[in-house]
Motif scaffolding. Structure first.
Motif, short mmCIF file in Angstrom:
data_model
loop_
_atom_site.label_atom_id
_atom_site.label_comp_id
_atom_site.label_asym_id
_atom_site.label_seq_id
_atom_site.Cartn_x
_atom_site.Cartn_y
_atom_site.Cartn_z
N PHE A 77 -13.27 5.71 18.02
CA PHE A 77 -12.79 6.62 16.98
C PHE A 77 -12.47 8.01 17.54
O PHE A 77 -11.59 8.70 17.03
N LEU A 78 -13.18 8.41 18.58
CA LEU A 78 -12.95 9.72 19.18
C LEU A 78 -11.61 9.78 19.91
O LEU A 78 -11.01 10.85 20.04
N LYS A 79 -11.14 8.65 20.40
CA LYS A 79 -9.86 8.60 21.11
C LYS A 79 -8.66 8.76 20.19
O LYS A 79 -7.54 9.03 20.64
N LEU A 80 -8.89 8.61 18.91
CA LEU A 80 -7.78 8.69 17.97
C LEU A 80 -7.23 10.11 17.85
O LEU A 80 -7.96 11.09 17.92
N LYS A 81 -5.92 10.19 17.66
CA LYS A 81 -5.24 11.46 17.40
C LYS A 81 -4.85 11.58 15.92
O LYS A 81 -4.52 12.66 15.44
N SER A 82 -4.86 10.45 15.25
CA SER A 82 -4.65 10.37 13.81
C SER A 82 -5.67 9.40 13.24
O SER A 82 -5.99 8.39 13.89
N TRP A 83 -6.15 9.69 12.05
CA TRP A 83 -7.09 8.79 11.40
C TRP A 83 -6.44 8.35 10.09
O TRP A 83 -6.50 9.06 9.07
N ILE A 84 -5.77 7.21 10.14
CA ILE A 84 -5.00 6.75 8.98
C ILE A 84 -5.21 5.25 8.77
O ILE A 84 -5.65 4.53 9.66
N ALA A 85 -4.88 4.82 7.56
CA ALA A 85 -4.91 3.40 7.22
C ALA A 85 -3.68 3.13 6.35
O ALA A 85 -3.25 4.00 5.58
N MET A 86 -3.11 1.93 6.49
CA MET A 86 -1.90 1.59 5.75
C MET A 86 -1.94 0.15 5.28
O MET A 86 -2.44 -0.73 5.98
N GLN A 87 -1.41 -0.07 4.10
CA GLN A 87 -1.26 -1.41 3.56
C GLN A 87 0.21 -1.61 3.19
O GLN A 87 0.78 -0.86 2.39
N ALA A 88 0.84 -2.61 3.79
CA ALA A 88 2.26 -2.88 3.52
C ALA A 88 2.44 -3.40 2.11
O ALA A 88 1.58 -4.09 1.55
N LEU A 89 3.59 -3.06 1.52
CA LEU A 89 3.94 -3.51 0.18
C LEU A 89 5.31 -4.19 0.22
O LEU A 89 6.27 -3.63 0.74
N LYS A 90 5.39 -5.39 -0.33
CA LYS A 90 6.65 -6.11 -0.39
C LYS A 90 7.52 -5.55 -1.51
O LYS A 90 7.03 -4.95 -2.47
N ASP A 91 8.83 -5.77 -1.39
CA ASP A 91 9.74 -5.28 -2.42
C ASP A 91 9.39 -5.85 -3.79
O ASP A 91 9.48 -5.15 -4.80
N ALA A 92 8.96 -7.10 -3.82
CA ALA A 92 8.59 -7.72 -5.09
C ALA A 92 7.38 -7.03 -5.72
O ALA A 92 7.26 -6.96 -6.95
N GLU A 93 6.48 -6.50 -4.87
CA GLU A 93 5.32 -5.79 -5.39
C GLU A 93 5.71 -4.42 -5.93
O GLU A 93 5.10 -3.92 -6.89
N ILE A 94 6.73 -3.82 -5.34
CA ILE A 94 7.19 -2.50 -5.77
C ILE A 94 7.66 -2.53 -7.22
O ILE A 94 7.43 -1.59 -7.98
N THR A 95 8.32 -3.60 -7.60
CA THR A 95 8.86 -3.69 -8.95
C THR A 95 7.96 -4.51 -9.88
O THR A 95 8.36 -4.83 -11.01
N SER A 96 6.75 -4.83 -9.42
CA SER A 96 5.81 -5.59 -10.23
C SER A 96 5.01 -4.66 -11.15
O SER A 96 4.72 -3.52 -10.80
N LYS A 97 4.62 -5.19 -12.30
CA LYS A 97 3.79 -4.40 -13.23
C LYS A 97 2.40 -4.14 -12.66
O LYS A 97 1.67 -3.30 -13.16
#
Length: 222
Positions: free
Chosen positions: A176-196
């Motif tokens: 963790f100390l070697k990191l220059k950014s501390w981030i997390a990401m979850q991809a979203l599909k196009d179908a999820e973008i327009t989902s309720k």
């Protein structure tokens, strides 16, 4: 959810990234922009009930402009082909950790943390992780965090090859100390973008990330 027309505008912009086309489709851009800002404001209002540090923000504080800064870039296309919002204390220009939502056909994602902080802030985050490793590890290695994000985002761009100066090579927090950014990401599909279900999915992602955001911001405030 976001409207299918908003995704379509961005897809069309990818094929026609020039000012004459953009000017001719200004109404479609305004509709897409309003749709995106409405969604971001809903996120702020909903998650702001859990995280008081973002409660007073507006979408306009957080959404990035679509115009690209081409002054020092070889790529002279005038517009971004995505829409993004950085939701954090102080708005998008703040140096604090926060939440991020990225809309781009085929490449959308939700996440956050802190991206490439300045040296003084980087030092503070690393020091806090070193002092409170068990707490930090509990956050980023929790079942919920791994289910949503799979873990912290780590690659050659976000990490040093060696433990930074001032820490022992065998420090138990080395990864963790070697990191220059501390981030997390979850991809979203196009179908999820327009989902309720999009709003619920993004709010779960924000809620899962909140302990890490608070940990990082605590280090910056000390």
């Amino acid at each position: 959810m976001l409207q299918a027309s908003t995704l379509k505008f961005l897809k069309d912009l990818m094929k026609n990234n020039n000012k004459p086309w953009f000017d001719a489709h200004r109404r479609q851009y305004d509709d897409a922009k309003n749709d995106f800002e409405h969604f971001i404001q809903t996120l702020i209002d909903k998650h702001g009930k859990r995280d008081a540090t973002i409660r007073e923000l507006t979408a306009k504080n957080c959404v990035f402009r679509i115009n690209r800064d081409i002054r020092f870039s070889k790529d002279k296309t005038p517009y971004k082909t995505n829409m993004g919002a950085s939701i954090k204390r102080g708005g998008r220009k703040s140096a604090h950790a926060g939440y991020y939502f990225h809309l781009e056909p085929g490449q959308s994602f939700v996440g956050g943390g802190i991206w490439m902080p300045m040296p003084e802030e980087t030092k503070k985050v690393r020091q806090e992780i070193d002092y409170c490793l068990d707490e930090f590890r509990k956050i980023v290695e929790s079942k919920q965090f791994k289910n949503v994000y799979g873990g912290l985002y780590i690659n050659s761009e976000t990490s040093l090859s060696r433990v930074p100066q001032g820490f022992e090579k065998d420090n138990p927090a080395a990864e963790f100390l070697k990191l220059k950014s501390w981030i997390a990401m979850q991809a979203l599909k196009d179908a999820e973008i327009t989902s309720k279900d999009l709003l619920k999915k993004v709010l779960v992602a924000f809620e899962t990330l909140q302990p890490m955001v608070e940990f990082i911001n605590r280090s910056l405030d000390e």
